[in-house]
Design a protein around this motif. Structure first.
Motif, PDB file in Angstrom:
ATOM      1  N   ASP A   1       5.472   5.747 -11.950  1.00  0.00           N
ATOM      2  CA  ASP A   1       6.735   4.963 -12.014  1.00  0.00           C
ATOM      3  C   ASP A   1       7.789   5.656 -13.147  1.00  0.00           C
ATOM      4  OD1 ASP A   1       5.933   2.998 -10.230  1.00  0.00           O
ATOM      5  OD2 ASP A   1       4.929   2.199 -11.760  1.00  0.00           O
ATOM      6  N   LYS A   2       8.084   7.044 -13.166  1.00  0.00           N
ATOM      7  CA  LYS A   2       9.054   7.473 -13.690  1.00  0.00           C
ATOM      8  C   LYS A   2      10.377   7.153 -13.098  1.00  0.00           C
ATOM      9  CE  LYS A   2      11.084  11.998 -14.756  1.00  0.00           C
ATOM     10  NZ  LYS A   2      11.135  13.544 -14.807  1.00  0.00           N
ATOM     11  N   ALA A   3      11.288   6.975 -13.871  1.00  0.00           N
ATOM     12  CA  ALA A   3      12.477   6.132 -13.569  1.00  0.00           C
ATOM     13  C   ALA A   3      13.210   7.112 -12.519  1.00  0.00           C
ATOM     14  CB  ALA A   3      13.749   6.103 -14.718  1.00  0.00           C
ATOM     15  N   ASP A   4      13.716   6.698 -11.263  1.00  0.00           N
ATOM     16  CA  ASP A   4      14.310   7.384 -10.270  1.00  0.00           C
ATOM     17  C   ASP A   4      15.848   7.328 -10.506  1.00  0.00           C
ATOM     18  OD1 ASP A   4      15.338   8.388  -8.021  1.00  0.00           O
ATOM     19  OD2 ASP A   4      13.848   7.622  -6.596  1.00  0.00           O
ATOM     20  N   VAL A   5      16.305   8.222 -11.338  1.00  0.00           N
ATOM     21  CA  VAL A   5      17.643   8.013 -11.575  1.00  0.00           C
ATOM     22  C   VAL A   5      18.834   7.742 -10.338  1.00  0.00           C
ATOM     23  CG1 VAL A   5      19.609   8.839 -12.871  1.00  0.00           C
ATOM     24  CG2 VAL A   5      17.438   9.009 -13.611  1.00  0.00           C
ATOM     25  N   GLY A   6      18.388   8.798  -9.387  1.00  0.00           N
ATOM     26  CA  GLY A   6      19.285   8.736  -8.136  1.00  0.00           C
ATOM     27  C   GLY A   6      19.360   7.212  -7.504  1.00  0.00           C
ATOM     28  N   THR A   7      18.030   6.676  -7.288  1.00  0.00           N
ATOM     29  CA  THR A   7      18.039   5.368  -6.697  1.00  0.00           C
ATOM     30  C   THR A   7      18.595   4.357  -7.556  1.00  0.00           C
ATOM     31  OG1 THR A   7      15.873   6.071  -5.568  1.00  0.00           O
ATOM     32  CG2 THR A   7      16.376   3.763  -5.550  1.00  0.00           C
ATOM     33  N   ILE A   8      18.178   4.332  -8.868  1.00  0.00           N
ATOM     34  CA  ILE A   8      18.790   3.252  -9.566  1.00  0.00           C
ATOM     35  C   ILE A   8      20.398   3.360  -9.496  1.00  0.00           C
ATOM     36  CG2 ILE A   8      19.029   2.647 -12.066  1.00  0.00           C
ATOM     37  CD1 ILE A   8      16.203   3.550 -12.522  1.00  0.00           C
ATOM     38  N   GLN A   9      21.121   4.822  -9.533  1.00  0.00           N
ATOM     39  CA  GLN A   9      22.446   4.723  -9.361  1.00  0.00           C
ATOM     40  C   GLN A   9      23.067   3.987  -8.154  1.00  0.00           C
ATOM     41  OE1 GLN A   9      24.927   6.153 -11.647  1.00  0.00           O
ATOM     42  NE2 GLN A   9      26.077   4.928 -10.333  1.00  0.00           N
ATOM     43  N   GLU A  10      22.349   3.966  -7.015  1.00  0.00           N
ATOM     44  CA  GLU A  10      22.591   3.606  -5.700  1.00  0.00           C
ATOM     45  C   GLU A  10      22.310   2.049  -6.040  1.00  0.00           C
ATOM     46  OE1 GLU A  10      20.351   4.991  -2.604  1.00  0.00           O
ATOM     47  OE2 GLU A  10      20.425   7.068  -3.084  1.00  0.00           O
TER      48      GLU A  10
ATOM     49  N   HIS B   1       0.740  -1.187   0.070  1.00  0.00           N
ATOM     50  CA  HIS B   1      -0.077   0.003   0.052  1.00  0.00           C
ATOM     51  C   HIS B   1       0.742   1.145   0.003  1.00  0.00           C
ATOM     52  CE1 HIS B   1      -2.345  -3.485   1.838  1.00  0.00           C
ATOM     53  NE2 HIS B   1      -3.482  -2.772   1.250  1.00  0.00           N
ATOM     54  N   GLY B   2       2.235   1.203  -0.465  1.00  0.00           N
ATOM     55  CA  GLY B   2       3.104   2.134  -0.165  1.00  0.00           C
ATOM     56  C   GLY B   2       2.737   3.373  -1.099  1.00  0.00           C
ATOM     57  N   LYS B   3       2.257   3.336  -2.309  1.00  0.00           N
ATOM     58  CA  LYS B   3       1.949   4.341  -3.193  1.00  0.00           C
ATOM     59  C   LYS B   3       0.853   5.459  -2.615  1.00  0.00           C
ATOM     60  CE  LYS B   3       3.613   2.909  -7.617  1.00  0.00           C
ATOM     61  NZ  LYS B   3       3.283   2.839  -9.016  1.00  0.00           N
ATOM     62  N   VAL B   4       0.120   4.944  -1.597  1.00  0.00           N
ATOM     63  CA  VAL B   4      -0.813   5.984  -1.024  1.00  0.00           C
ATOM     64  C   VAL B   4       0.136   7.398  -0.435  1.00  0.00           C
ATOM     65  CG1 VAL B   4      -0.780   5.288   1.318  1.00  0.00           C
ATOM     66  CG2 VAL B   4      -2.780   6.298   0.456  1.00  0.00           C
ATOM     67  N   GLU B   5       1.257   7.085  -0.155  1.00  0.00           N
ATOM     68  CA  GLU B   5       2.255   8.072   0.245  1.00  0.00           C
ATOM     69  C   GLU B   5       2.284   9.101  -0.828  1.00  0.00           C
ATOM     70  OE1 GLU B   5       5.974   7.185   1.982  1.00  0.00           O
ATOM     71  OE2 GLU B   5       4.943   5.638   3.340  1.00  0.00           O
ATOM     72  N   TYR B   6       2.383   8.807  -2.281  1.00  0.00           N
ATOM     73  CA  TYR B   6       2.512   9.730  -3.184  1.00  0.00           C
ATOM     74  C   TYR B   6       1.130  10.612  -3.300  1.00  0.00           C
ATOM     75  CZ  TYR B   6       6.317   6.632  -3.942  1.00  0.00           C
ATOM     76  OH  TYR B   6       7.358   5.710  -3.622  1.00  0.00           O
ATOM     77  N   LEU B   7      -0.117   9.852  -3.244  1.00  0.00           N
ATOM     78  CA  LEU B   7      -1.422  10.584  -3.104  1.00  0.00           C
ATOM     79  C   LEU B   7      -1.258  11.492  -2.009  1.00  0.00           C
ATOM     80  CD1 LEU B   7      -4.003   7.317  -3.692  1.00  0.00           C
ATOM     81  CD2 LEU B   7      -3.171   9.189  -5.221  1.00  0.00           C
TER      82      LEU B   7
ATOM     83  N   LEU C   1       2.772  18.312  -7.003  1.00  0.00           N
ATOM     84  CA  LEU C   1       1.670  17.658  -7.933  1.00  0.00           C
ATOM     85  C   LEU C   1       2.587  16.914  -8.765  1.00  0.00           C
ATOM     86  CD1 LEU C   1      -1.363  19.987  -8.469  1.00  0.00           C
ATOM     87  CD2 LEU C   1      -1.464  17.613  -7.750  1.00  0.00           C
ATOM     88  N   ARG C   2       3.495  17.441  -9.538  1.00  0.00           N
ATOM     89  CA  ARG C   2       4.331  16.875 -10.780  1.00  0.00           C
ATOM     90  C   ARG C   2       5.246  15.786  -9.850  1.00  0.00           C
ATOM     91  NH1 ARG C   2       7.919  21.020 -14.057  1.00  0.00           N
ATOM     92  NH2 ARG C   2       8.394  18.731 -15.134  1.00  0.00           N
ATOM     93  N   GLU C   3       5.764  15.907  -8.912  1.00  0.00           N
ATOM     94  CA  GLU C   3       6.580  14.917  -8.047  1.00  0.00           C
ATOM     95  C   GLU C   3       5.544  13.682  -7.868  1.00  0.00           C
ATOM     96  OE1 GLU C   3       9.878  14.166  -4.848  1.00  0.00           O
ATOM     97  OE2 GLU C   3       8.932  16.275  -4.919  1.00  0.00           O
ATOM     98  N   ALA C   4       4.263  13.929  -7.504  1.00  0.00           N
ATOM     99  CA  ALA C   4       3.672  12.783  -7.100  1.00  0.00           C
ATOM    100  C   ALA C   4       3.127  11.927  -8.294  1.00  0.00           C
ATOM    101  CB  ALA C   4       2.140  13.480  -6.462  1.00  0.00           C
ATOM    102  N   ILE C   5       2.822  12.717  -9.325  1.00  0.00           N
ATOM    103  CA  ILE C   5       2.271  12.162 -10.448  1.00  0.00           C
ATOM    104  C   ILE C   5       3.655  11.295 -11.319  1.00  0.00           C
ATOM    105  CG2 ILE C   5       1.853  12.745 -12.991  1.00  0.00           C
ATOM    106  CD1 ILE C   5       0.155  14.996 -11.980  1.00  0.00           C
TER     107      ILE C   5
END
Length: 337
Positions: A214-223, A81-87, A205-209
């Motif tokens: 599932d826009k690529a999170d480049v920072g986390t992918i680099q980690e 249910h983690g995506k509710v945080e983005y809502l 709003l843009r960040e939540a959308i």
């Protein structure tokens, strides 16, 4: 997922505690701002006070979203249910944007019929105190949000810091009014503050959308790339088509893993489990890994460092270093890349 389940309640308790403290201080700050508006009659201060009311509403929704997001996976929500945080972040952004529109409408009405302010000195002192308090709360929230990997806490922290800067601009405007007695300064300042508020809302709003889509999170992918490269095993000949989804502070990773074609099913399972364990070492056991395995026949032996292989067709040349580009690309690695 036993380790994930043990750690989740600790994270949630920490997040909920942080939000509860924020709500407590938000009520105090809101009272101070409305007191400043009562003494001065300033439309700009009223705008600032209304934003504090929005802070309380969004923090309450954030608190609910954090508790809801902590629920374990079920048949209706196989990814949790983690995506509710983005809502919650999107709700905060929409509420902030709407508040900005309301402030502009009210300020334009006061600009057409301006009126002098009252006890500006008291308002200045109260606004300065609330500004310092908001900056401290914002710094705390952003720090705790990064520690707990919580986007809503970080968003609330950024919002409080933006409010503090807004209040500093408000203090400057009230000082100008005190020196000049220009009655139009207050509504104009309120409009400028509203525009600033609306930009903050659009950003959230843009960040939540982006997160919901599932826009690529480049920072986390680099980690993830750094971790895979650090704990790389010789039998992991190739990893490609790596994809990431974020569900709150949990990560779901898909990838293709190339292994020696002669490995038994037990050995393949062992290698996948080892890959998952190594990846979780740097991510607090918050990674769920789904792997598609490929046999190595279509991979040139020149990039495989398994010298003990009895089926080698050509000598080993060098290992290809993994990076975000070749891990994410749906293409097996070779020296001709």
């Amino acid at each position: 997922y036993a380790e994930m389940r043990k750690k989740a309640p600790i994270d949630i308790r920490s997040k909920v505690t942080a939000i509860k403290w924020v709500l407590f201080f938000s009520f105090i700050i809101m009272g101070i701002k409305f007191a400043a508006w009562h003494y001065s009659g300033s439309q700009a201060i009223l705008s600032d006070a209304l934003e504090s009311l929005i802070n309380i509403a969004t923090s309450t929704f954030t608190l609910y979203s954090l508790i809801y997001a902590s629920r374990l996976k079920d048949s209706d929500h196989p990814y949790g249910h983690g995506k509710v945080e983005y809502l919650a972040v999107g709700f905060e952004g929409a509420l902030i944007f709407g508040t900005g529109i309301y402030i502009i409408v009210q300020s334009l009405m006061h600009l057409m019929e301006p009126h002098p302010l009252k006890d500006v000195n008291i308002a200045l002192v109260l606004t300065a105190f609330s500004s310092i308090a908001m900056w401290a709360i914002g710094h705390y929230l952003k720090k705790r949000g990064k520690e707990l990997e919580s986007l809503p806490l970080q968003a609330d922290g950024a919002h409080f810091n933006a409010d503090a800067i807004t209040s500093m601009g408000l203090i400057l405007g009230l000082a100008v009014y005190q020196l000049t007695n220009w009655v139009w300064v207050d509504p104009v300042l309120a409009i400028l503050l509203a525009v600033h508020i609306m930009f903050s809302g659009v950003k959230l709003l843009r960040e939540a959308i982006d997160r919901l889509l599932d826009k690529a999170d480049v920072g986390t992918i680099q980690e993830i790339t750094n971790t895979l490269q650090k704990y790389r095993h010789r039998s992991w000949i190739d990893i490609h088509n790596l994809r990431l989804q974020k569900f709150g502070h949990y990560l779901h990773v898909d990838c293709h893993l190339t292994l020696p074609f002669y490995y038994t099913l037990d050995e393949v399972h062992h290698q996948i489990k080892m890959l998952e364990n190594e990846l979780n070492r740097d991510f607090n056991n918050h990674v769920e890994l789904f792997v598609h395995t490929d046999p190595c026949q279509q991979i040139p032996c020149s990039i495989c460092s398994l010298h003990e292989c009895m089926f080698r067709k050509e000598p080993f040349v060098r290992t290809i270093e993994w990076n975000t580009n070749n891990l994410m690309e749906n293409k097996k690695h070779s020296l001709t890349e």
